[in-house]
Write a protein that holds these residues in place. Structure first.
Motif, mmCIF file in Angstrom:
data_model
loop_
_atom_site.group_PDB
_atom_site.id
_atom_site.type_symbol
_atom_site.label_atom_id
_atom_site.label_comp_id
_atom_site.label_asym_id
_atom_site.label_seq_id
_atom_site.Cartn_x
_atom_site.Cartn_y
_atom_site.Cartn_z
ATOM 1 N N ASN A 73 0.706 -1.707 0.051
ATOM 2 C CA ASN A 73 -0.157 -0.092 0.363
ATOM 3 C C ASN A 73 0.635 1.027 -0.390
ATOM 4 O O ASN A 73 -0.554 2.326 -0.147
ATOM 5 C CB ASN A 73 -1.374 0.157 0.981
ATOM 6 N N ASP A 74 2.103 1.816 0.121
ATOM 7 C CA ASP A 74 3.157 2.116 0.250
ATOM 8 C C ASP A 74 3.305 2.884 -1.273
ATOM 9 O O ASP A 74 3.714 2.434 -1.824
ATOM 10 C CB ASP A 74 4.420 2.408 1.080
ATOM 11 N N TYR A 75 2.779 4.450 -1.144
ATOM 12 C CA TYR A 75 2.911 5.294 -2.124
ATOM 13 C C TYR A 75 4.256 5.987 -2.034
ATOM 14 O O TYR A 75 4.857 6.753 -2.551
ATOM 15 C CB TYR A 75 1.533 5.543 -3.170
ATOM 16 N N PHE A 76 4.385 6.183 -0.482
ATOM 17 C CA PHE A 76 4.496 7.710 -0.639
ATOM 18 C C PHE A 76 6.059 7.428 -0.535
ATOM 19 O O PHE A 76 7.005 9.304 -1.199
ATOM 20 C CB PHE A 76 4.745 7.499 1.343
ATOM 21 N N ALA A 77 7.382 6.409 -0.186
ATOM 22 C CA ALA A 77 8.989 5.973 -0.939
ATOM 23 C C ALA A 77 8.897 6.249 -2.189
ATOM 24 O O ALA A 77 10.052 7.469 -2.551
ATOM 25 C CB ALA A 77 8.967 4.994 -0.235
ATOM 26 N N GLY A 78 7.977 6.306 -2.930
ATOM 27 C CA GLY A 78 7.975 6.514 -4.489
ATOM 28 C C GLY A 78 7.847 7.986 -4.832
ATOM 29 O O GLY A 78 8.354 8.000 -5.579
ATOM 30 N N VAL A 79 7.303 8.418 -4.131
ATOM 31 C CA VAL A 79 7.064 9.923 -5.096
ATOM 32 C C VAL A 79 8.310 10.719 -3.984
ATOM 33 O O VAL A 79 8.945 11.508 -5.034
ATOM 34 C CB VAL A 79 5.517 10.781 -3.807
ATOM 35 N N ILE A 80 8.741 10.703 -2.524
ATOM 36 C CA ILE A 80 9.649 11.447 -2.791
ATOM 37 C C ILE A 80 11.214 10.385 -2.989
ATOM 38 O O ILE A 80 12.272 12.287 -3.145
ATOM 39 C CB ILE A 80 9.583 10.966 -0.905
ATOM 40 N N PHE A 81 11.726 9.566 -3.047
ATOM 41 C CA PHE A 81 12.681 9.356 -3.103
ATOM 42 C C PHE A 81 12.750 8.699 -4.573
ATOM 43 O O PHE A 81 14.193 8.136 -4.945
ATOM 44 C CB PHE A 81 12.288 7.939 -1.915
ATOM 45 N N ILE A 82 12.003 8.336 -5.249
ATOM 46 C CA ILE A 82 11.900 7.697 -6.609
ATOM 47 C C ILE A 82 11.579 8.723 -8.014
ATOM 48 O O ILE A 82 10.055 9.429 -7.506
ATOM 49 C CB ILE A 82 11.213 6.688 -7.036
ATOM 50 N N ASN A 83 12.505 8.959 -8.239
ATOM 51 C CA ASN A 83 12.125 9.588 -9.561
ATOM 52 C C ASN A 83 12.347 8.873 -11.054
ATOM 53 O O ASN A 83 11.630 9.118 -12.293
ATOM 54 C CB ASN A 83 13.781 11.148 -10.390
ATOM 55 N N ASN A 84 13.301 7.916 -11.415
ATOM 56 C CA ASN A 84 12.808 7.052 -12.577
ATOM 57 C C ASN A 84 11.610 6.102 -12.021
ATOM 58 O O ASN A 84 11.295 5.530 -11.390
ATOM 59 C CB ASN A 84 14.510 5.437 -12.511
ATOM 60 N N PRO A 85 10.699 6.236 -13.405
ATOM 61 C CA PRO A 85 9.530 5.379 -13.746
ATOM 62 C C PRO A 85 9.595 4.540 -13.668
ATOM 63 O O PRO A 85 9.032 3.515 -13.783
ATOM 64 C CB PRO A 85 8.819 6.771 -15.285
ATOM 65 N N ASN A 86 10.783 3.972 -13.938
ATOM 66 C CA ASN A 86 10.395 1.993 -14.168
ATOM 67 C C ASN A 86 10.979 1.667 -12.762
ATOM 68 O O ASN A 86 10.811 0.254 -12.155
ATOM 69 C CB ASN A 86 12.275 1.575 -14.925
ATOM 70 N N LEU A 87 10.727 2.609 -11.529
ATOM 71 C CA LEU A 87 11.254 1.777 -10.453
ATOM 72 C C LEU A 87 10.052 2.435 -9.153
ATOM 73 O O LEU A 87 10.196 2.220 -7.887
ATOM 74 C CB LEU A 87 12.687 2.700 -9.978
ATOM 75 N N GLN A 88 8.999 3.196 -9.391
ATOM 76 C CA GLN A 88 7.677 3.519 -8.794
ATOM 77 C C GLN A 88 7.060 2.117 -8.699
ATOM 78 O O GLN A 88 7.336 1.188 -9.886
ATOM 79 C CB GLN A 88 6.790 4.881 -9.646
ATOM 80 N N PRO A 89 6.553 1.819 -7.321
ATOM 81 C CA PRO A 89 5.417 1.224 -7.333
ATOM 82 C C PRO A 89 4.078 1.230 -7.548
ATOM 83 O O PRO A 89 3.586 2.411 -8.711
ATOM 84 C CB PRO A 89 5.302 0.780 -5.966
ATOM 85 N N ILE A 90 3.066 0.454 -7.693
ATOM 86 C CA ILE A 90 1.510 0.421 -8.645
ATOM 87 C C ILE A 90 1.071 1.407 -7.804
ATOM 88 O O ILE A 90 0.065 2.533 -7.939
ATOM 89 C CB ILE A 90 0.807 -1.109 -8.371
ATOM 90 N N GLN A 91 1.812 2.090 -6.397
ATOM 91 C CA GLN A 91 0.486 2.405 -5.537
ATOM 92 C C GLN A 91 0.806 4.295 -6.263
ATOM 93 O O GLN A 91 0.536 5.009 -5.749
ATOM 94 C CB GLN A 91 1.020 2.454 -3.864
ATOM 95 N N THR A 92 1.902 4.040 -6.333
ATOM 96 C CA THR A 92 2.727 5.806 -6.340
ATOM 97 C C THR A 92 2.260 6.234 -8.595
ATOM 98 O O THR A 92 2.212 7.117 -8.425
ATOM 99 C CB THR A 92 3.769 5.433 -6.826
ATOM 100 N N PHE A 93 2.498 4.518 -9.163
ATOM 101 C CA PHE A 93 1.609 5.143 -10.092
ATOM 102 C C PHE A 93 -0.012 5.339 -10.206
ATOM 103 O O PHE A 93 -0.106 6.582 -10.716
ATOM 104 C CB PHE A 93 2.323 3.435 -11.110
ATOM 105 N N LEU A 94 -0.986 4.917 -9.700
ATOM 106 C CA LEU A 94 -2.123 5.392 -9.213
ATOM 107 C C LEU A 94 -2.390 6.582 -8.122
ATOM 108 O O LEU A 94 -2.932 7.025 -8.987
ATOM 109 C CB LEU A 94 -3.015 4.084 -7.950
ATOM 110 N N TYR A 95 -0.710 7.349 -7.903
ATOM 111 C CA TYR A 95 -1.106 8.444 -7.509
ATOM 112 C C TYR A 95 -0.940 9.258 -7.939
ATOM 113 O O TYR A 95 -1.829 10.604 -7.455
ATOM 114 C CB TYR A 95 0.025 8.189 -6.187
ATOM 115 N N ARG A 96 0.173 9.158 -8.538
ATOM 116 C CA ARG A 96 0.225 10.254 -9.689
ATOM 117 C C ARG A 96 -1.396 10.320 -10.852
ATOM 118 O O ARG A 96 -0.746 11.258 -11.416
ATOM 119 C CB ARG A 96 1.494 9.755 -10.819
#
Length: 299
Positions: free
Chosen positions: A216-239
């Motif tokens: 369920n975590d999306y926050f780490a992908g938003v703050i610490f990841i810029n590479n779109p190939n490394l973002q989890p599904i929840q971060t993808f949904l958030y964006r």
């Protein structure tokens, strides 16, 4: 003489019966308030997007279609995000459970030197943290930013989970470890061959806690990841939800974009990302309750 059967229903007062009906009605209302938004999202995700914009869809799709889900799965970003999430959940759960168990086992022993200090120091971390900016700088200096390991290494240890482990380990009879020590077993052998096999309930509990967090975590992908190939599904949904439109996703959908809209694709994406954990949770809910009971008695 025939004995009369006792019927507890005959002993209940009108007030008790009214109170039961009130409870049933209240719970039904709460269940409806909780479940209907989910049902509304599913229904609208299964309806043509252009038709859904007209409104009036509350219980069943007016124009049933799977084009919204086709548009979601035709986007390569969704597949990559699912892969990252699955890998993160598996690796993060296994490493967190094993690492926390290894730390908790010695802390469950009263003869450990400095045990009370370690427990007190860990308890403080449950209420106070360094904050987002110090964490960001720390991960930057550790070269974890924009890497997969930013999901794993910071989550290797959780003190709340440690408390649950400690209380469970203290319930295991010490005679088992003493007999193994007499037979020449080392601490590592005792831990891996005796303690862990006897700790399956708490291992399942902590694995469930950690797995749900990673999924369920999306926050780490938003703050610490810029590479779109490394973002989890929840971060993808958030964006996707945060954007005003889903033009990039709709562009990949080809000719089906005539019946889809940005809102319909967002709703379909929500269903796709939440459905796996929703399906798994009812079968594992008992471990949540058991985990709370295991860790209910603190030191």
């Amino acid at each position: 003489m025939e004995r009369k059967k006792f019927n507890w229903r005959q002993q209940r007062t009108n007030g008790e019966i009214a109170f039961d009906w009130f409870n049933v009605t209240l719970m039904a209302v709460i269940c409806f308030i909780t479940l209907y938004p989910i049902w509304y999202i599913i229904v609208n995700s299964l309806n043509e997007g252009a038709d859904a914009m007209l409104g009036g869809i509350f219980w069943w799709p007016r124009k049933f279609t799977l084009d919204n889900y086709t548009a979601v799965f035709q986007n390569s970003g969704v597949i990559k995000a699912f892969g990252v999430t699955i890998l993160r959940t598996v690796v993060g759960t296994v490493t967190n459970v094993l690492f926390t168990a290894m730390v908790a086992y010695p802390l469950s022993k009263d003869h450990l030197v400095g045990r009370k200090f370690y427990m007190a120091m860990g308890t403080v971390t449950m209420f106070f943290s360094g904050g987002l900016i110090p964490s960001f700088l720390l991960y930057k200096n550790m070269q974890l930013l924009d890497t997969f390991w930013v999901y794993i290494i910071p989550g290797l240890f959780n003190f709340f989970n440690l408390i649950i482990f400690v209380n469970f380990f203290r319930e295991i009879p010490g005679a088992l470890e003493e007999s193994a020590s007499i037979d020449g077993a080392t601490d590592w052998t005792i831990f891996t061959r005796i303690i862990l096999p006897l700790s399956k309930p708490v291992l399942a509990t902590i694995a469930l806690f950690t797995g749900v967090y990673h999924w369920n975590d999306y926050f780490a992908g938003v703050i610490f990841i810029n590479n779109p190939n490394l973002q989890p599904i929840q971060t993808f949904l958030y964006r996707i939800v945060a954007e005003t439109g889903s033009t990039q996703m709709m562009a990949t959908a080809g000719n089906i974009t005539r019946t889809t809209t940005s809102l319909s694709i967002k709703l379909a994406t929500m269903v796709v990302t939440t459905l796996p954990i929703v399906c798994v949770y009812p079968f594992l809910q008992k471990y949540f309750v058991k985990g709370m009971m295991i860790g209910a008695v603190k030191e």
